[in-house]
Design an enzyme around this catalytic site. Structure first.
Site, PDB file in Angstrom:
ATOM      1  N   SER A   1       0.834  -1.195   0.000  1.00  0.00           N
ATOM      2  CA  SER A   1       0.000   0.000   0.000  1.00  0.00           C
ATOM      3  C   SER A   1       0.877   1.256   0.000  1.00  0.00           C
ATOM      4  O   SER A   1       1.752   1.386  -0.842  1.00  0.00           O
ATOM      5  CB  SER A   1      -0.971  -0.051   1.189  1.00  0.00           C
ATOM      6  OG  SER A   1      -2.035   0.850   0.996  1.00  0.00           O
TER       7      SER A   1
ATOM      8  N   ASP B   1      -5.238  -3.927  -3.030  1.00  0.00           N
ATOM      9  CA  ASP B   1      -4.250  -3.652  -1.983  1.00  0.00           C
ATOM     10  C   ASP B   1      -3.829  -4.943  -1.265  1.00  0.00           C
ATOM     11  O   ASP B   1      -4.673  -5.763  -0.896  1.00  0.00           O
ATOM     12  CB  ASP B   1      -4.881  -2.685  -0.975  1.00  0.00           C
ATOM     13  CG  ASP B   1      -3.886  -2.054  -0.031  1.00  0.00           C
ATOM     14  OD1 ASP B   1      -3.189  -2.801   0.684  1.00  0.00           O
ATOM     15  OD2 ASP B   1      -3.822  -0.806   0.004  1.00  0.00           O
TER      16      ASP B   1
END
Length: 390
Positions: A65, A224
């Protein structure tokens, strides 16, 4: 967990040749592991700055991320440009503000919440923009269009602050990025030692739904990596290199926290629990490494022919685990709060915490120094504890 590979060994050979110099000198390779957490990722800037000042340049950077975005900047740039490019990244994705430095207490908290609302309505410069019309009004759309925001601006930002040509020529630190494959729910790692990487690989690691859309890479869609695991430590421990490692693991979410008494505290605590590196998970990864080392050293294992496959796991790994501790002005939406005043505070916190860890240097005095095993060093403020998970 799965690693993506490509044909050819040129990049891997170059990466290993660079690591060989450290092995020959008897020094462990330095790895930096960066957790996801949106705007809290400014903490990584200060942590890296303290490492750089102390002469600890990472040979390997892994991230998920926002950690993947910071990791790409650090790994791909030459050491003398890394900090400047990190600063440029965070300047590019934030708006100038002066008020935050003049406020305190409830006023600062309200100001920060206003910045979150602004980001939700207007987007974040060079990062994301609102998707119009709203996806709630669209009956069906492709996976890369099904989200509340469009992250296309980040692709251009990444091209500006990261040197992917240098990375893919094997002239940089190794880079590993965790992402979740949408159709299988599997956590995979894009790795510069095994494949060429570009902005889309980085963006895939930070494509958190439903705010951000899935990112297509080689015909597959990814979300993610934090959807499965928010800390890519296993990318480091599962690797088959046999050199010693000193790992700095920088987390943005604390697994431990106070009981909430307001709805905002409930939302914040929920995020902490969801995205933190749970102690049991980290302990289990270290214990698994130590079990492999013990099996590889066992005469019985050698006799049955399994020792050769396990010898590559026989290495010393010291993991220095540092976790961001939020201040009172933070709210449950602080991971979307990119005011420059907050960025500066988080950066300073990362610098101070990492500097303290480096001054303590627990890896130099732990029991069994030099033995083949994984040792976990937890740094919490002024407290440092070390032990060997088993």
């Amino acid at each position: 967990m799965k690693r993506l590979t490509t044909k050819g060994s040129t990049m891997a050979e170059r990466q290993k040749s660079g690591a060989g110099d450290k092995k020959a000198a008897g020094k462990p390779r330095v790895a930096l592991v960066l957790q996801g957490g949106g705007a809290l990722g400014a903490y990584h800037i200060g942590a890296y700055e303290a490492m750089e000042q102390a002469g600890f340049q990472p040979d390997w950077v892994a991230g998920i991320s926002i950690g993947a975005i910071n990791a790409a900047v650090i790994a791909s740039n030459p050491p003398e440009k890394r900090l400047a490019q990190l600063e440029r990244l965070w300047d590019d994705i934030s708006r100038p503000d002066e008020s935050g430095t003049l406020l305190s207490g409830p006023l600062l908290r309200w100001y920060n919440q206003f910045n979150v609302a602004e980001a939700m309505v207007l987007g974040q410069p060079n990062f994301w923009s609102p998707r119009l019309p709203s996806p709630l009004l669209v009956q069906s759309a492709p996976p890369d269009k099904t989200s509340f925001y469009d992250t296309t601006p980040m692709l251009g930002t990444l091209r500006d602050v990261a040197d992917f040509d240098r990375l893919n020529e094997g002239k940089s630190a190794r880079l590993s990025l965790g992402a979740t494959r949408v159709d299988t729910g599997e956590l995979v790692f894009f790795d510069s030692a095994r494949q060429a990487l570009g902005p889309h690989h980085v963006l895939a690691s930070g494509s958190l739904p439903p705010g951000f859309p899935a990112t297509e890479v080689d015909g597959h869609y990814y979300w993610d990596g934090g959807c499965v695991s928010n800390t890519p430590l296993n990318a480091i421990l599962d690797d088959e290199d046999d050199g010693d490692l000193l790992v700095f693991m920088i987390d943005l979410w604390s697994a431990k926290g106070s009981l909430p008494s307001t709805m905002d505290e409930v939302a914040w605590r929920q995020k902490q629990i969801q995205y933190a590196s749970r102690s049991s998970q980290v302990e289990a990864l270290c214990a698994q490494h130590n079990l492999r080392a013990a099996l590889a050293a066992s005469p019985d294992t050698e006799a049955v022919g399994e020792g050769a496959a396990l010898k590559v796991k026989r290495r010393r790994v010291d993991i220095v685990h540092i976790t961001y501790q939020p201040t009172a002005d933070q709210s449950s939406f602080s991971d979307a709060e990119f005011s420059r005043s907050s960025i500066a505070k988080r950066r300073d916190a990362g610098f101070q915490d990492m500097r303290h860890a480096l001054q303590q240097a627990p890896w130099t005095r732990s029991e069994g120094q030099g033995a083949t095993k994984a040792v976990l060093h937890k740094v919490r403020g002024d407290e440092v504890s070390s032990h060997v998970p088993a």
